[in-house]
Design a protein around this motif. Structure first.
Motif, short mmCIF file in Angstrom:
data_model
loop_
_atom_site.label_atom_id
_atom_site.label_comp_id
_atom_site.label_asym_id
_atom_site.label_seq_id
_atom_site.Cartn_x
_atom_site.Cartn_y
_atom_site.Cartn_z
N LYS A 11 0.81 -1.21 0.00
CA LYS A 11 0.00 0.00 0.00
C LYS A 11 0.85 1.27 0.00
O LYS A 11 1.95 1.29 0.56
CB LYS A 11 -0.89 0.04 1.25
CG LYS A 11 -1.84 -1.11 1.43
CD LYS A 11 -2.60 -0.96 2.75
CE LYS A 11 -3.57 -2.08 2.99
NZ LYS A 11 -4.30 -1.91 4.28
N GLU A 12 0.30 2.33 -0.59
CA GLU A 12 0.89 3.64 -0.38
C GLU A 12 0.61 4.08 1.06
O GLU A 12 -0.35 3.62 1.69
CB GLU A 12 0.31 4.65 -1.37
CG GLU A 12 0.72 4.34 -2.82
CD GLU A 12 0.31 5.43 -3.78
OE1 GLU A 12 -0.42 6.37 -3.36
OE2 GLU A 12 0.71 5.35 -4.96
N LEU A 13 1.43 4.98 1.59
CA LEU A 13 1.33 5.34 3.00
C LEU A 13 -0.03 5.90 3.39
O LEU A 13 -0.52 5.65 4.51
CB LEU A 13 2.43 6.35 3.36
CG LEU A 13 3.86 5.79 3.44
CD1 LEU A 13 4.84 6.90 3.77
CD2 LEU A 13 3.96 4.66 4.45
N GLU A 14 -0.69 6.62 2.49
CA GLU A 14 -1.98 7.20 2.84
C GLU A 14 -3.05 6.13 3.06
O GLU A 14 -4.10 6.42 3.64
CB GLU A 14 -2.44 8.18 1.76
CG GLU A 14 -2.73 7.54 0.41
CD GLU A 14 -3.20 8.58 -0.61
OE1 GLU A 14 -4.21 9.25 -0.33
OE2 GLU A 14 -2.54 8.71 -1.65
N GLU A 15 -2.78 4.90 2.64
CA GLU A 15 -3.74 3.81 2.81
C GLU A 15 -3.40 2.93 4.01
O GLU A 15 -4.17 2.04 4.37
CB GLU A 15 -3.76 2.94 1.55
CG GLU A 15 -4.15 3.69 0.29
CD GLU A 15 -3.96 2.83 -0.95
OE1 GLU A 15 -3.06 1.97 -0.96
OE2 GLU A 15 -4.72 3.04 -1.91
N VAL A 16 -2.26 3.17 4.65
CA VAL A 16 -1.81 2.34 5.76
C VAL A 16 -2.59 2.68 7.03
O VAL A 16 -2.83 3.86 7.33
CB VAL A 16 -0.30 2.55 6.00
CG1 VAL A 16 0.14 1.92 7.32
CG2 VAL A 16 0.51 1.98 4.84
N ASP A 17 -3.01 1.65 7.78
CA ASP A 17 -3.69 1.89 9.05
C ASP A 17 -2.85 1.32 10.20
O ASP A 17 -1.79 0.74 9.99
CB ASP A 17 -5.11 1.33 9.04
CG ASP A 17 -5.17 -0.17 8.79
OD1 ASP A 17 -4.16 -0.87 9.06
OD2 ASP A 17 -6.22 -0.66 8.32
N ILE A 18 -3.35 1.48 11.40
CA ILE A 18 -2.62 1.05 12.59
C ILE A 18 -2.38 -0.46 12.60
O ILE A 18 -1.32 -0.94 13.02
CB ILE A 18 -3.35 1.48 13.87
CG1 ILE A 18 -3.35 3.01 14.00
CG2 ILE A 18 -2.72 0.86 15.11
CD1 ILE A 18 -1.96 3.62 14.14
N ALA A 19 -3.35 -1.22 12.11
CA ALA A 19 -3.19 -2.68 12.07
C ALA A 19 -2.03 -3.06 11.16
O ALA A 19 -1.25 -3.97 11.48
CB ALA A 19 -4.48 -3.34 11.62
N ASP A 20 -1.90 -2.40 10.01
CA ASP A 20 -0.79 -2.66 9.09
C ASP A 20 0.54 -2.32 9.76
O ASP A 20 1.50 -3.08 9.69
CB ASP A 20 -0.93 -1.82 7.82
CG ASP A 20 -2.20 -2.11 7.04
OD1 ASP A 20 -2.69 -3.25 7.11
OD2 ASP A 20 -2.69 -1.18 6.36
N LEU A 21 0.56 -1.16 10.40
CA LEU A 21 1.78 -0.72 11.07
C LEU A 21 2.19 -1.70 12.16
O LEU A 21 3.36 -2.08 12.28
CB LEU A 21 1.56 0.67 11.67
CG LEU A 21 2.73 1.27 12.46
CD1 LEU A 21 3.91 1.53 11.54
CD2 LEU A 21 2.29 2.55 13.14
N THR A 22 1.23 -2.14 12.94
CA THR A 22 1.51 -3.08 14.02
C THR A 22 2.08 -4.38 13.49
O THR A 22 3.06 -4.92 14.04
CB THR A 22 0.23 -3.35 14.83
OG1 THR A 22 -0.25 -2.13 15.39
CG2 THR A 22 0.50 -4.34 15.95
N GLU A 47 7.49 4.03 -4.17
CA GLU A 47 6.04 3.96 -3.98
C GLU A 47 5.64 2.58 -3.47
O GLU A 47 6.11 1.57 -4.00
CB GLU A 47 5.32 4.27 -5.29
CG GLU A 47 5.49 5.71 -5.78
CD GLU A 47 4.77 5.95 -7.08
OE1 GLU A 47 4.06 5.05 -7.56
OE2 GLU A 47 4.92 7.07 -7.63
N THR A 48 4.79 2.56 -2.48
CA THR A 48 4.23 1.40 -1.78
C THR A 48 5.23 0.69 -0.86
O THR A 48 4.84 -0.23 -0.14
CB THR A 48 3.61 0.34 -2.74
OG1 THR A 48 4.64 -0.39 -3.42
CG2 THR A 48 2.65 1.00 -3.74
N TRP A 49 6.48 1.10 -0.86
CA TRP A 49 7.48 0.47 0.00
C TRP A 49 7.71 1.25 1.30
O TRP A 49 8.60 0.93 2.08
CB TRP A 49 8.81 0.35 -0.74
CG TRP A 49 8.81 -0.73 -1.77
CD1 TRP A 49 8.32 -0.66 -3.05
CD2 TRP A 49 9.33 -2.06 -1.64
NE1 TRP A 49 8.51 -1.84 -3.72
CE2 TRP A 49 9.13 -2.72 -2.88
CE3 TRP A 49 9.95 -2.75 -0.60
CZ2 TRP A 49 9.51 -4.04 -3.09
CZ3 TRP A 49 10.34 -4.07 -0.81
CH2 TRP A 49 10.12 -4.70 -2.04
N GLY A 50 6.91 2.29 1.55
CA GLY A 50 7.17 3.17 2.68
C GLY A 50 7.10 2.50 4.03
O GLY A 50 7.96 2.72 4.90
#
Length: 231
Positions: free
Chosen positions: A95-106, A147-150
């Motif tokens: 995903k691009e960073l603007e689509e990332v949510d907390i669950a993805d980050l975790t 892009e998408t690797w952020g």
């Protein structure tokens, strides 16, 4: 700790496939005792690893699994090399960073930085006793911006920082190494449907890592391509 044991011991996370598997095989062939883990028992069966390799199936983010790794190191009596190789790209498609949510980050943070951090702390007594090496597998995405690797790149940048800070705080030799593009299942996941057969196999990176381990230059971040491939 059994200081009478002179056989060098390595713990490599994510050793059931890709670079982790290639490095596990190479160290075992050189007489090291290797402890490695992975989430798939089937992959370990397919790998047909040589004698001298202990495999532990489990998820690195699980505390009980990490305790199992600690117990195995304690049983071995020493730890000369800790390699943080296991990692995740995060949700697929990436995903691009603007689509990332907390669950993805975790998900990404627990695997790529949280687990290596706490595992290193757990194993510091054995690394210190053996004057061992801490080696984390990084990525060019840690310093470049694709892009998408952020999300993945940020986790690898954090891993670089934690690894080298451990070196600064403990005096251990610590390396963050960018292996370059490789023909692995993870790389294929990042480029679904694309032909990645032009990428080098992970086995081509191993001689550079072995040279680093044996020559032990100063603590720092390195590109595998810049390291000598012979010892």
């Amino acid at each position: 700790m059994d200081t009478k044991n002179t056989t060098r011991v390595a713990l490599i996370t994510g050793g059931s496939a890709g670079l982790g598997l290639a490095l596990t095989r190479a160290l075992a062939a050189e007489g090291w005792r290797v402890i490695t883990d992975g989430r798939s028992e089937e992959k370990f069966k397919e790998a047909d690893l040589p004698d001298g390799v202990t495999t532990i199936v489990g998820d690195l983010t699980d505390a009980d699994h990490r305790e199992g790794l600690r117990v195995e190191v304690e049983r071995a009596g020493r730890l000369d090399l800790l390699v943080h190789n296991a990692s995740t790209l995060g949700p697929l498609l990436m995903k691009e960073l603007e689509e990332v949510d907390i669950a993805d980050l975790t998900q990404v943070w627990r695997t790529n930085i949280g687990s290596p951090l706490v595992l290193t702390s757990t194993l510091l007594p054995w690394l210190r006793e053996a004057d061992g090496v801490l080696l984390s597998i990084s990525s060019d995405a840690a310093v470049n911006h694709y892009e998408t690797w952020g999300l993945y790149g940020a986790s690898k940048a954090a891993l670089d920082h934690v690894t080298l800070t451990y070196g600064a705080e403990t005096g251990l030799t610590a390396y963050a190494v960018d292996p370059g593009d490789m023909r692995t299942a993870m790389h294929q996941d990042a480029f679904p449907g694309e032909d990645i057969s032009d990428r080098p196999l992970p086995e081509t990176v191993v001689p550079h890592l072995l040279a680093l381990i044996e020559q032990r230059p100063e603590t720092g971040r390195y590109r595998a391509a810049d390291l000598r491939g012979d010892v």
